[in-house]
Each structure stands twice: as structure tokens, then as C-alpha cells.
Scaffold this motif. Sequence first.
Motif, PDB file in Angstrom:
ATOM      1  N   VAL A  41      51.032  50.378  33.570  1.00 12.73           N
ATOM      2  CA  VAL A  41      51.846  49.455  34.109  1.00 12.73           C
ATOM      3  C   VAL A  41      51.159  48.163  34.427  1.00 12.73           C
ATOM      4  O   VAL A  41      51.645  47.111  34.226  1.00 12.73           O
ATOM      5  N   TYR A  42      49.780  48.130  34.821  1.00 10.08           N
ATOM      6  CA  TYR A  42      49.014  46.843  34.747  1.00 10.08           C
ATOM      7  C   TYR A  42      48.923  45.957  33.595  1.00 10.08           C
ATOM      8  O   TYR A  42      49.153  44.688  33.844  1.00 10.08           O
ATOM      9  N   LEU A  43      49.062  46.841  32.501  1.00  6.54           N
ATOM     10  CA  LEU A  43      48.754  46.009  31.354  1.00  6.54           C
ATOM     11  C   LEU A  43      50.034  45.002  30.981  1.00  6.54           C
ATOM     12  O   LEU A  43      50.096  44.121  30.214  1.00  6.54           O
ATOM     13  N   GLN A  44      51.319  45.607  31.383  1.00  2.00           N
ATOM     14  CA  GLN A  44      52.289  45.077  31.316  1.00  2.00           C
ATOM     15  C   GLN A  44      52.421  43.406  31.661  1.00  2.00           C
ATOM     16  O   GLN A  44      52.911  42.655  30.845  1.00  2.00           O
ATOM     17  N   ASP A  45      51.797  43.148  32.703  1.00  2.00           N
ATOM     18  CA  ASP A  45      51.748  41.685  33.077  1.00  2.00           C
ATOM     19  C   ASP A  45      50.436  40.991  32.574  1.00  2.00           C
ATOM     20  O   ASP A  45      50.317  39.859  32.877  1.00  2.00           O
ATOM     21  N   GLU A  46      49.748  41.666  31.798  1.00  2.00           N
ATOM     22  CA  GLU A  46      48.338  41.049  31.396  1.00  2.00           C
ATOM     23  C   GLU A  46      48.468  40.684  29.955  1.00  2.00           C
ATOM     24  O   GLU A  46      47.638  39.815  29.649  1.00  2.00           O
ATOM     25  N   ILE A  47      48.982  41.592  29.194  1.00  2.00           N
ATOM     26  CA  ILE A  47      48.822  41.465  27.805  1.00  2.00           C
ATOM     27  C   ILE A  47      50.059  40.632  27.242  1.00  2.00           C
ATOM     28  O   ILE A  47      50.752  40.239  27.691  1.00  2.00           O
ATOM     29  N   LYS A  48      49.665  39.731  26.217  1.00  2.00           N
ATOM     30  CA  LYS A  48      50.443  38.665  25.675  1.00  2.00           C
ATOM     31  C   LYS A  48      50.353  38.869  24.187  1.00  2.00           C
ATOM     32  O   LYS A  48      49.328  38.331  23.768  1.00  2.00           O
ATOM     33  N   LEU A  49      51.362  39.632  23.516  1.00  2.00           N
ATOM     34  CA  LEU A  49      51.169  39.869  22.299  1.00  2.00           C
ATOM     35  C   LEU A  49      52.203  38.637  21.247  1.00  2.00           C
ATOM     36  O   LEU A  49      53.375  38.478  21.670  1.00  2.00           O
ATOM     37  N   GLU A  50      51.345  38.317  20.253  1.00  2.00           N
ATOM     38  CA  GLU A  50      52.272  37.237  19.350  1.00  2.00           C
ATOM     39  C   GLU A  50      52.927  38.021  18.297  1.00  2.00           C
ATOM     40  O   GLU A  50      52.672  39.034  18.117  1.00  2.00           O
ATOM     41  N   GLY A  51      54.200  37.207  17.818  1.00  2.00           N
ATOM     42  CA  GLY A  51      54.932  37.747  16.720  1.00  2.00           C
ATOM     43  C   GLY A  51      56.072  38.564  17.137  1.00  2.00           C
ATOM     44  O   GLY A  51      56.424  38.910  18.364  1.00  2.00           O
ATOM     45  N   MET A  52      57.028  38.692  16.045  1.00  2.00           N
ATOM     46  CA  MET A  52      58.070  39.794  16.392  1.00  2.00           C
ATOM     47  C   MET A  52      58.347  40.447  15.198  1.00  2.00           C
ATOM     48  O   MET A  52      57.826  40.251  14.045  1.00  2.00           O
ATOM     49  N   TYR A  53      59.208  41.542  15.420  1.00  2.00           N
ATOM     50  CA  TYR A  53      59.172  42.377  14.283  1.00  2.00           C
ATOM     51  C   TYR A  53      60.223  41.782  12.976  1.00  2.00           C
ATOM     52  O   TYR A  53      60.862  40.970  13.344  1.00  2.00           O
ATOM     53  N   GLN A  54      59.815  41.767  11.752  1.00  2.00           N
ATOM     54  CA  GLN A  54      60.182  41.345  10.658  1.00  2.00           C
ATOM     55  C   GLN A  54      60.041  42.167   9.495  1.00  2.00           C
ATOM     56  O   GLN A  54      59.112  42.993   9.376  1.00  2.00           O
ATOM     57  N   ASP A  55      61.066  42.002   8.677  1.00  2.00           N
ATOM     58  CA  ASP A  55      61.083  42.883   7.489  1.00  2.00           C
ATOM     59  C   ASP A  55      61.846  42.292   6.131  1.00  2.00           C
ATOM     60  O   ASP A  55      63.029  42.469   5.852  1.00  2.00           O
ATOM     61  N   PRO A  56      61.231  41.125   5.706  1.00  2.00           N
ATOM     62  CA  PRO A  56      61.941  40.330   4.561  1.00  2.00           C
ATOM     63  C   PRO A  56      61.801  41.288   3.365  1.00  2.00           C
ATOM     64  O   PRO A  56      62.786  41.030   2.503  1.00  2.00           O
ATOM     65  N   GLU A  57      61.245  42.473   3.364  1.00  2.00           N
ATOM     66  CA  GLU A  57      61.111  43.241   2.153  1.00  2.00           C
ATOM     67  C   GLU A  57      62.057  44.387   2.230  1.00  2.00           C
ATOM     68  O   GLU A  57      61.837  45.395   1.597  1.00  2.00           O
ATOM     69  N   LEU A  58      62.989  44.478   3.271  1.00  2.00           N
ATOM     70  CA  LEU A  58      63.966  45.508   3.709  1.00  2.00           C
ATOM     71  C   LEU A  58      64.826  46.012   2.286  1.00  2.00           C
ATOM     72  O   LEU A  58      65.043  45.282   1.433  1.00  2.00           O
ATOM     73  N   LYS A  59      64.620  47.414   2.604  1.00  2.00           N
ATOM     74  CA  LYS A  59      65.266  48.100   1.269  1.00  2.00           C
ATOM     75  C   LYS A  59      66.399  48.892   1.796  1.00  2.00           C
ATOM     76  O   LYS A  59      66.438  49.188   2.963  1.00  2.00           O
ATOM     77  N   THR A  60      67.282  49.253   0.935  1.00  2.00           N
ATOM     78  CA  THR A  60      68.377  49.890   1.316  1.00  2.00           C
ATOM     79  C   THR A  60      68.071  51.409   1.669  1.00  2.00           C
ATOM     80  O   THR A  60      67.010  51.813   0.947  1.00  2.00           O
ATOM     81  N   GLN A  61      68.795  52.204   2.227  1.00  4.42           N
ATOM     82  CA  GLN A  61      68.370  53.746   2.628  1.00  4.42           C
ATOM     83  C   GLN A  61      69.679  54.661   2.364  1.00  4.42           C
ATOM     84  O   GLN A  61      70.693  54.027   2.401  1.00  4.42           O
ATOM     85  N   SER A  62      69.233  55.689   1.704  1.00  3.40           N
ATOM     86  CA  SER A  62      70.346  56.680   1.625  1.00  3.40           C
ATOM     87  C   SER A  62      70.881  57.082   2.911  1.00  3.40           C
ATOM     88  O   SER A  62      72.026  57.616   2.974  1.00  3.40           O
TER      89      SER A  62
END
Length: 375
Positions: free
Chosen positions: A219-240
Motif C-alpha cells: 500500500v505504501y509503495l503505491q504512492d512511492e514508486i513511479k514506473l516509466e512506460g506503458m504496455y505495447q505490443d507492435p509485434e502482436l499476432k492473431t490468436q486462435s
Amino acid sequence: MRLSFLGGLTAQQFLREYWQKKPLLVRNAFPGFTGLLTPDELAGLACLEEAEARLVQNKGDKWLLRRGPFAEEDFQRLPQTRWTLLVQGVNLFLQEGAQLLEQFNFIPRSRLDDLMVSYAPKGGSVGPHFDPYDVFLIQGMGHRRWQISTQSDQTLLPGAPLRILQNFQPEQEWITGPGDLLYLPPQCGHYGLAQDHCMTYSVGFKAPYTQELATQFLVYLQDEIKLEGMYQDPELKTQSHPAEISPAMIRKVGAMLRQIRWDQDTVQRFLGTYLTEPKSSVYFEPPARPMPPEKFHQQLTQGGIRLDLKSLMLFHDNTVYLNGEAVEATAEDLPTLIALADRGNLAAGTRLNESLEKLFYQWYRAGYLVLEQAP
């Protein structure tokens, strides 16, 4: 230095030979001690909304538990025997309770929890049980029979509202009277039974479970950590199967979460705020009509200042923690803040610079500090 209430042991001897290892009984540890308040005064505390109080009754094989706040009529309807009233945190309401806790300052304040006081007529008890923390039991008025056991069987009585041991096998037994002290390490089974109208003062220590620490740390870490970036998937493939969470997505998110890091400084800051965070039942009362800074300065100089009984203050290095808040102290201010944390007060005439007096004024307006009257 030898401590008379530990039977003449030094603090180092006690910690080395008894702390979290084995019980210690000291007769007349506090000579002349019969208690800090009367049964009626304890009942009055149990009627307060902000007090944490319990009432335990034993009727044959049945155990009943009620939680406060109580009303005066609740006590008038009680039988003559076989019940116990317990009030936690008496040190939050009674200056003498806070002073009693100061006797145990040889144990770090970060481990101290509170002072619980119980009253019971003859036959009153909360049953045989064990606590997961260290406790000093000081007998006030009356007498209590204590039975203790180091048994490994911790099977609990099914259906009981308390954690009562089903197969308690006592190994030692004593009757304590006014001023006697009994120290019990964690997991030591004990069964106290009132021999007459008696009151017991229990000094308990914090022993948070790993799960609780981990949960609060996250709970404490929620206000302390700052993570860079966001989810990306330029190589995304189709799924069955469109509804399937792909192994690739799991790997990517796992890599993102591995950015979460902490070090000793993070743990220190967490502990400072966690250990000084007041309980949910604790409320501070700011002064209804706070005095202006000039008047505050005058009274502070003439009478001194002390922590409110509900305030919790710790420090590490140059960071001071008060009631869940962190303050980075300068080298000039730190000794004074440490003195306040250690002693709980500052005497009249203590020299303060402008920045420290301003900080104290903020704490006074929040209800964290109380001005002492000039002698």
C-alpha cells in the motif's frame, strides 16, 4: 544499571536471558503499586466512543464477548462473578499510564504497543490462551492466579468468540498480588483467574505478522514508486482463441512489474510511517481557539511542551516521524527533535530556532502537541 522491577537484572541481562525466551516472575516489582485508576474509572473509559473495550463473560462452558462502547446500564446488569472488562490503550487517556510505559524504555519504542487494563471480580477470566507478542503483566489491586504452559498444542476451543486453548496443560502456577510483575514471551500459554476483585495492567508489544507488513508495504509503495512506460505490443499476432491471455502478454507484464524496486531507505521510510500511524479509533483534537504564534512562543518558552498522549514519534538518521508523517530535520534541529521523541516533552526554556518553533506551532494546531503550564 540494574532494574529493581526486573528483580535486579540489568536490561541487557533481561534481554539476553528472558526476552522472547522464558517467563519471569518478580515479586513486589513495583512496591506500593495498587493501580492507576479505580474499577469505576475504567468502566467510564469503556463508555467512550474512542476507547477500545471488551467485556468477557464465562457461563459454564460458554464464553460471551461484547465490544464497547458500553453504557452504565451494561455494568449494572452484570452478575457478581465470572466476567472481565478490558480496555486497550489506557495510556492514550491517562498521563499516569504513559508514565508507567516509560519504565520499559529499555525496549525500543518502535516495539511498544500500549497499556491494557483489565478489571474482574472473583472468577473473572478470558480463558487459557496465548499471545503472539511479549507482555508484562503488572498486578494492581487484588490477586490473580496465573497458570502458564509452554505446550505446543495450540488447538482452539471451537465456536468460542475468543482464541481459547482447548487442551490447556498448566506447568507452573503463581498467585500475584499488588506490585507483582509477570513477563511472558510470545506463544507462552497462560490462564489468569481473578481470586477477588482485581485489576491487571498489561504492557504489550507490537509483533506484526509478515502478511500484514507485506500488505501495508505494498500500500505504501503505491504512492512511492513511479514506473516509466506503458504496455505495447507492435509485434502482436492473431490468436486462435480471442479470449486467451497469451504467454507473450504474461511475459511483457512480468517484465514491466520487475521494475518495482526498493532499498533500505524505502523500508526505513515505510517503517517510520507505519509504526507511528495512529490506530483507526484515534482522533486528535486541535485547539478550539488556537493561540496566535506570539502567544504560543511566550507559553512555549515559559512552560515547555509535550506530545499529546495519542501521539507516536520515532526517528531514523535525520528523518523524524510523527503520527504517520515524515519530516526531514536539519543538523541543527535534529537533537531537539530526538529529545522530544525520546522523552515525550521539552522543558521550559529549551532554545528553539525559528524553523523548529514554526514546525511545533503546526503540530500544536493539529493537536499533536500540548503546551505545558508555566510553574
